[in-house]
Design a protein around this motif. Structure first.
Motif, short mmCIF file in Angstrom:
data_model
loop_
_atom_site.label_atom_id
_atom_site.label_comp_id
_atom_site.label_asym_id
_atom_site.label_seq_id
_atom_site.Cartn_x
_atom_site.Cartn_y
_atom_site.Cartn_z
N PHE A 254 45.13 33.57 37.81
CA PHE A 254 44.70 32.25 37.34
C PHE A 254 43.16 32.23 37.28
O PHE A 254 42.57 31.74 36.33
N GLU A 255 42.54 32.80 38.30
CA GLU A 255 41.07 32.79 38.34
C GLU A 255 40.47 33.90 37.49
O GLU A 255 39.34 33.80 37.02
N HIS A 256 41.25 34.98 37.30
CA HIS A 256 40.75 36.12 36.52
C HIS A 256 41.80 36.57 35.51
O HIS A 256 42.38 37.66 35.64
N PRO A 257 42.02 35.75 34.48
CA PRO A 257 43.03 36.14 33.48
C PRO A 257 42.61 37.37 32.68
O PRO A 257 43.42 37.94 31.95
N GLU A 258 41.37 37.82 32.87
CA GLU A 258 40.88 39.00 32.15
C GLU A 258 41.19 40.29 32.91
O GLU A 258 40.94 41.38 32.42
N TRP A 259 41.74 40.19 34.12
CA TRP A 259 42.04 41.37 34.92
C TRP A 259 43.44 41.91 34.63
O TRP A 259 44.37 41.15 34.36
N HIS A 260 43.56 43.23 34.78
CA HIS A 260 44.87 43.88 34.66
C HIS A 260 45.60 43.85 36.00
O HIS A 260 45.00 43.58 37.04
#
Ligand SMILES: [Zn+2]
Length: 313
Positions: A254-260
């Motif tokens: 939720f806080e880092h939708p850019e992470w895998h």
């Protein structure tokens, strides 16, 4: 099975059969009325109970491989972990609809970590005999989701259920040439998926995206974590989307939708699916429920600072 064997009445009125590993539908003990030990909420025509299968311990490099070491350590701390690992929940939704009792996934059984595989015992504590389950929908066939299908001696844990999986998930894992076509890291996953899926093949329906399991309950393609991963959408005042592992943590992604995520089969497709899912949930004000989110894992998605947060219900 007959609906008279197990009352379709509210789970909250089921008696507790604490500690009983029931294998057959049992009558409710007279005068024993107790609340289910697991949270239950009504959603339109359905009643949803979130039953715990226990918890997993995952390492930081699986949970957030893209995070810088100091950021990773802080996030693990917020997840009640230590510097290297964190516990994550395993939430199995049980949907009651009239005479139907539908499980979304079967938990890990004996095929994952020792802190998992509690589903059958917890169902029993909630007064739900295993034999009362009428349908099982697999979000995907990873061992912590389908490992509770077969007992170590080869019997079905939910012997009266009809089973549902997406056709693409079936096709991917049951590939007879998986040892040639898949990277070695997936071979044990494939063996486990074949064990679970072949065990129910004669009572298994393969679904396409949009197909209904029963009126008001349909599957939605959310590929990437596995090629045939699906979410389950349930009609109600607003749709409820049971997302399985399309979004595996309610803080990290939720806080880092850019992470895998380290266990995604197609990591870039999974990331794209996750963003589309969270964006849709925020825009359409869907209710959402995640398998590995802090128990019980239900809430609404709000946009915040270019990312998201889960507003629990
Ligand atoms: Zn999982």
């Amino acid at each position: 099975m007959s609906s008279s064997a197990v009352s379709p009445s509210s789970l909250s009125r089921r008696s507790m059969l604490v500690g009983m590993a029931a294998t057959l539908p049992l009558p409710l003990p007279p005068g024993r009325v107790a609340a289910t030990p697991f949270p239950t909420f009504r959603h339109g025509a359905f009643e949803i109970t979130v039953v715990s299968d226990g918890y997993l311990t995952l390492t930081g490099d699986i949970l957030m491989p893209d995070a810088a070491p100091d950021v990773r350590r802080r996030m693990l701390g917020r997840l009640a972990g230590n510097g290297a690992t964190a516990p994550v929940a395993a939430n199995v939704p049980l949907i009651q609809a009239g005479d139907e009792l539908i499980l979304i996934d079967t938990g890990a059984g004996t095929h994952f970590q020792q802190s998992t595989g509690r589903l059958a015992r917890n169902l029993s504590m909630a007064g739900i005999p295993r034999a009362a389950i009428t349908k099982v929908v697999f979000t995907h066939a990873h061992p912590d989701h389908s490992g509770g299908t077969v007992t170590p001696d080869g019997r079905l844990l939910f012997p009266n259920a009809r089973y549902y999986v997406s056709r693409s998930e079936w096709d991917f894992w049951t590939d007879p040439g998986f040892e040639v076509h898949m990277p070695p890291a997936l071979h044990d996953f494939a063996r486990g998926a074949q064990r679970d899926l072949f065990a129910v093949e004669e009572r298994l329906t393969r679904l396409a995206p949009g197909d209904e399991v029963l009126p008001g309950v349909r599957i939605v393609a959310t590929p990437g974590h596995t090629p045939g991963h699906v979410s389950v959408e349930i009609d109600g005042p607003e749709p409820l989307l049971i997302v399985g592992d399309a979004c595996t943590n309610d803080l990290i992604f939720f806080e880092h939708p850019e992470w895998h995520f380290g266990f995604d089969t197609d990591r870039d497709l999974a990331l794209k699916t996750r963003r589309v899912l969270l964006d849709r949930a925020a825009t359409e004000k869907l209710k959402v429920l995640g398998y590995h989110w802090s128990h019980p894992g239900a809430g609404y998605v709000e946009r915040r600072n270019g990312a998201y947060r889960l507003v629990r219900t």
